[in-house]
Write a protein that holds these residues in place. Structure first.
Motif, PDB file in Angstrom:
ATOM      1  N   UNK A 202     -68.287  24.936 -12.946  1.00 36.89           N
ATOM      2  CA  UNK A 202     -67.598  25.975 -13.721  1.00 36.89           C
ATOM      3  C   UNK A 202     -66.289  25.914 -14.112  1.00 36.89           C
ATOM      4  N   UNK A 203     -65.192  25.130 -13.427  1.00 37.45           N
ATOM      5  CA  UNK A 203     -64.016  24.864 -14.037  1.00 37.45           C
ATOM      6  C   UNK A 203     -63.875  24.216 -15.310  1.00 37.45           C
ATOM      7  N   UNK A 204     -64.975  23.281 -15.436  1.00 30.86           N
ATOM      8  CA  UNK A 204     -64.809  22.437 -16.542  1.00 30.86           C
ATOM      9  C   UNK A 204     -65.438  23.209 -17.931  1.00 30.86           C
ATOM     10  N   UNK A 205     -66.378  23.871 -17.685  1.00 27.21           N
ATOM     11  CA  UNK A 205     -66.980  24.616 -18.492  1.00 27.21           C
ATOM     12  C   UNK A 205     -65.995  25.987 -18.875  1.00 27.21           C
ATOM     13  N   UNK A 206     -65.308  26.268 -18.184  1.00 29.03           N
ATOM     14  CA  UNK A 206     -64.308  27.496 -18.556  1.00 29.03           C
ATOM     15  C   UNK A 206     -63.254  26.827 -19.381  1.00 29.03           C
ATOM     16  N   UNK A 207     -62.761  25.607 -19.133  1.00 25.57           N
ATOM     17  CA  UNK A 207     -61.774  25.217 -20.137  1.00 25.57           C
ATOM     18  C   UNK A 207     -62.133  23.966 -20.814  1.00 25.57           C
ATOM     19  N   UNK A 208     -63.161  23.660 -21.088  1.00 26.87           N
ATOM     20  CA  UNK A 208     -63.388  22.415 -22.047  1.00 26.87           C
ATOM     21  C   UNK A 208     -63.479  22.956 -23.382  1.00 26.87           C
ATOM     22  N   UNK A 209     -63.786  24.166 -23.632  1.00 27.50           N
ATOM     23  CA  UNK A 209     -63.652  24.650 -24.962  1.00 27.50           C
ATOM     24  C   UNK A 209     -62.212  24.705 -25.605  1.00 27.50           C
ATOM     25  N   UNK A 210     -61.343  24.946 -24.795  1.00 27.46           N
ATOM     26  CA  UNK A 210     -59.839  25.125 -25.211  1.00 27.46           C
ATOM     27  C   UNK A 210     -58.921  23.716 -25.152  1.00 27.46           C
ATOM     28  N   UNK A 211     -59.444  22.942 -24.181  1.00 30.00           N
ATOM     29  CA  UNK A 211     -58.622  21.667 -23.587  1.00 30.00           C
ATOM     30  C   UNK A 211     -59.397  20.313 -24.330  1.00 30.00           C
ATOM     31  N   UNK A 212     -60.708  20.454 -24.329  1.00 32.50           N
ATOM     32  CA  UNK A 212     -61.494  19.527 -24.490  1.00 32.50           C
ATOM     33  C   UNK A 212     -62.106  18.637 -23.244  1.00 32.50           C
ATOM     34  N   UNK A 213     -63.184  18.057 -23.279  1.00 32.29           N
ATOM     35  CA  UNK A 213     -64.045  17.414 -22.327  1.00 32.29           C
ATOM     36  C   UNK A 213     -63.135  16.384 -21.440  1.00 32.29           C
ATOM     37  N   UNK A 214     -62.262  15.731 -21.963  1.00 33.75           N
ATOM     38  CA  UNK A 214     -61.524  14.783 -21.595  1.00 33.75           C
ATOM     39  C   UNK A 214     -60.520  15.423 -20.848  1.00 33.75           C
ATOM     40  N   UNK A 215     -59.541  16.199 -21.288  1.00 34.26           N
ATOM     41  CA  UNK A 215     -58.699  16.748 -20.666  1.00 34.26           C
ATOM     42  C   UNK A 215     -59.214  17.632 -19.428  1.00 34.26           C
ATOM     43  N   UNK A 216     -60.102  18.398 -19.598  1.00 30.65           N
ATOM     44  CA  UNK A 216     -60.794  19.241 -18.449  1.00 30.65           C
ATOM     45  C   UNK A 216     -61.126  18.334 -17.443  1.00 30.65           C
ATOM     46  N   UNK A 217     -61.732  17.313 -17.819  1.00 30.26           N
ATOM     47  CA  UNK A 217     -62.090  16.358 -16.544  1.00 30.26           C
ATOM     48  C   UNK A 217     -61.105  15.754 -15.793  1.00 30.26           C
ATOM     49  N   UNK A 218     -60.033  15.563 -16.654  1.00 36.65           N
ATOM     50  CA  UNK A 218     -58.946  15.123 -15.805  1.00 36.65           C
ATOM     51  C   UNK A 218     -58.265  16.062 -14.934  1.00 36.65           C
ATOM     52  N   UNK A 219     -58.228  17.327 -15.400  1.00 34.88           N
ATOM     53  CA  UNK A 219     -57.411  18.324 -14.637  1.00 34.88           C
ATOM     54  C   UNK A 219     -58.355  18.619 -13.380  1.00 34.88           C
ATOM     55  N   UNK A 220     -59.727  18.490 -13.363  1.00 39.95           N
ATOM     56  CA  UNK A 220     -60.494  19.089 -12.344  1.00 39.95           C
ATOM     57  C   UNK A 220     -60.572  17.604 -11.224  1.00 39.95           C
ATOM     58  N   UNK A 221     -60.201  16.531 -11.781  1.00 40.70           N
ATOM     59  CA  UNK A 221     -60.515  15.048 -11.134  1.00 40.70           C
ATOM     60  C   UNK A 221     -61.757  14.579 -11.003  1.00 40.70           C
ATOM     61  N   UNK A 222     -62.555  14.998 -12.100  1.00 38.05           N
ATOM     62  CA  UNK A 222     -64.051  14.456 -12.143  1.00 38.05           C
ATOM     63  C   UNK A 222     -64.122  13.488 -13.411  1.00 38.05           C
ATOM     64  N   UNK A 223     -64.815  12.457 -13.170  1.00 32.53           N
ATOM     65  CA  UNK A 223     -64.950  11.650 -14.315  1.00 32.53           C
ATOM     66  C   UNK A 223     -65.818  11.949 -15.320  1.00 32.53           C
ATOM     67  N   UNK A 224     -65.771  11.601 -16.531  1.00 34.78           N
ATOM     68  CA  UNK A 224     -66.407  12.219 -17.700  1.00 34.78           C
ATOM     69  C   UNK A 224     -67.731  11.656 -17.551  1.00 34.78           C
ATOM     70  N   UNK A 225     -68.333  10.608 -17.086  1.00 34.75           N
ATOM     71  CA  UNK A 225     -69.532  10.147 -16.647  1.00 34.75           C
ATOM     72  C   UNK A 225     -70.295  11.044 -15.844  1.00 34.75           C
ATOM     73  N   UNK A 226     -69.513  11.544 -14.923  1.00 31.56           N
ATOM     74  CA  UNK A 226     -70.263  12.487 -13.987  1.00 31.56           C
ATOM     75  C   UNK A 226     -70.241  13.678 -14.678  1.00 31.56           C
ATOM     76  N   UNK A 227     -69.376  14.162 -15.359  1.00 32.06           N
ATOM     77  CA  UNK A 227     -69.812  15.333 -16.229  1.00 32.06           C
ATOM     78  C   UNK A 227     -70.888  15.199 -17.323  1.00 32.06           C
ATOM     79  N   UNK A 228     -71.083  14.327 -17.893  1.00 33.68           N
ATOM     80  CA  UNK A 228     -72.185  14.216 -18.815  1.00 33.68           C
ATOM     81  C   UNK A 228     -73.439  13.685 -17.892  1.00 33.68           C
ATOM     82  N   UNK A 229     -73.443  13.350 -16.887  1.00 32.84           N
ATOM     83  CA  UNK A 229     -74.617  12.979 -15.865  1.00 32.84           C
ATOM     84  C   UNK A 229     -74.994  14.384 -15.647  1.00 32.84           C
ATOM     85  N   UNK A 230     -74.200  15.263 -15.267  1.00 31.30           N
ATOM     86  CA  UNK A 230     -74.689  16.517 -14.611  1.00 31.30           C
ATOM     87  C   UNK A 230     -75.390  17.574 -15.593  1.00 31.30           C
ATOM     88  N   UNK A 231     -74.777  17.316 -16.744  1.00 30.09           N
ATOM     89  CA  UNK A 231     -75.534  18.123 -18.024  1.00 30.09           C
ATOM     90  C   UNK A 231     -76.765  17.662 -18.311  1.00 30.09           C
TER      91      UNK A 231
END
Length: 108
Positions: A4-33
């Motif tokens: 939920x945190x990533x989806x809330x801020x990815x539109x404003x910051x981008x996926x890379x910055x959102x993942x960095x802020x939440x502490x999750x790798x981009x690979x995990x983010x895309x895998x969960x999508x």
């Protein structure tokens, strides 16, 4: 929660910055999508070099013969190999004995 945190801020910051802020790798983010589809049942695969039932019976008969009845499979294998006959590996001999409920201790 991190989803939920990533989806809330990815539109404003981008996926890379959102993942960095939440502490999750981009690979995990895309895998969960796109989760992997559930696996179906697999076919039982037979080893092409597996012994046939007749060959297994012949090896068991050999191991239970009077000459080899008290010897461990490793010695039976070595003696047969010295005589120029190869039936199967030592571990296969142990497997055959285990399947037939015969103990590995073969002395009387």
């Amino acid at each position: 929660m991190a989803d939920e945190a990533i989806t809330g801020i990815e539109g404003e910051l981008g996926i890379t910055a959102a993942c960095r802020l939440t502490g999750r790798s981009r690979a995990t983010h895309y895998r969960r999508l796109r989760p992997a589809p559930p696996r179906g049942p697999r076919k039982r695969q037979v080893q092409p070099s597996a012994l046939t039932a007749e060959e297994r019976a012949a090896v068991l008969e050999l191991m239970n013969s009077d000459e080899y009845a008290e010897l461990p499979p490793a010695q039976i294998w070595a003696r047969e190999l010295d005589a120029g006959r190869y039936h199967c590996s030592v571990s296969t001999m142990y497997r055959i004995l285990r399947e037939k409920g015969q103990p590995s201790e073969r002395r009387r």
